[in-house]
Enzyme design. Structure first.
Site, mmCIF file in Angstrom:
data_model
loop_
_atom_site.group_PDB
_atom_site.id
_atom_site.type_symbol
_atom_site.label_atom_id
_atom_site.label_comp_id
_atom_site.label_asym_id
_atom_site.label_seq_id
_atom_site.Cartn_x
_atom_site.Cartn_y
_atom_site.Cartn_z
ATOM 1 C CG HIS A 157 -21.011 50.208 12.778
ATOM 2 N ND1 HIS A 157 -20.251 49.167 12.285
ATOM 3 C CD2 HIS A 157 -20.771 51.268 11.971
ATOM 4 C CE1 HIS A 157 -19.580 49.583 11.220
ATOM 5 N NE2 HIS A 157 -19.871 50.857 11.015
ATOM 6 C CB CYS A 173 -19.267 54.194 10.541
ATOM 7 S SG CYS A 173 -20.893 54.664 9.890
#
Length: 198
Positions: A157, A173
């Site tokens: 992301h 992440c």
């Protein structure tokens, strides 16, 4: 008098909230460090300190594969012409690193954020209260784009903190600067293979 003060406070709060919403819609946010409204994606707030580049590639991974080296803090998008596009990334900090092979199962522009329960509980123990849900936009920690990795809780992301790219800072992440995550997002599809190496 108390009623008057409360009414004035509510008016200011509504005005400020409206201003924030209007700014988010126009691609701007208030930078508390410089105390100025800043255009989101500007050089100061959208670019990675590690410039993306195309390199020659003759490794073992096939075309249209994303290979992430958490050790080197680089993401390689393998192309079909003997090249790969290399991006700087932020990866999981100590204790939050992982490895595995999955596929992109979903893509989202300006994604909303629902922190996993385990993260909410962990941060609460540290005295930090996370929202149970945050609407997508310039202040959202998932940034401009997200690609969801398999059935994991992890994503590739964007980030509203591009200065963290190249560091081990996340809860697992893979972070990219917004400019780079938009570039990658536009060049991969749902189903793209993702290999995370430690």
């Amino acid at each position: 008098m108390r009623i008057l003060i409360a009414s004035v406070a509510l008016c200011f709060a509504a005005l400020f909230t409206g201003t924030q919403a209007d700014a988010a819609a126009s691609g701007k946010f208030f930078d508390h460090a410089s105390k100025k409204w800043v255009t989101y994606g500007s050089a100061q707030h959208g670019k990675s300190p590690i410039k993306r580049k195309q390199v020659r590639y003759n490794g073992s991974y096939g075309p249209n594969t994303i290979v992430i080296s958490t050790k080197d803090r680089r993401l390689y998008h393998i192309r079909g012409n003997g090249t790969a596009m290399v991006y700087g990334v932020g990866v999981g900090r100590e204790g939050f690193q992982w490895a595995g092979t999955h596929r992109i199962t979903r893509k989202a522009e300006w994604p909303s954020w629902t922190p996993p329960k385990v993260m909410i509980e962990r941060e609460r123990r540290k005295g930090r209260i996370l929202p149970s849900f945050m609407k997508g936009g310039p202040n959202n920690p998932l940034g401009a784009r997200a690609m969801y990795i398999g059935s994991t809780i992890y994503r590739i992301h964007g980030s509203n903190e591009p200065w963290t790219i190249g560091s081990a800072v996340s809860s697992g992440c893979i972070r990219m600067a917004n400019e780079d995550v938009i570039h990658l997002y536009d060049n991969v599809n749902v189903g793209t293979k993702v290999v995370v190496l430690r």
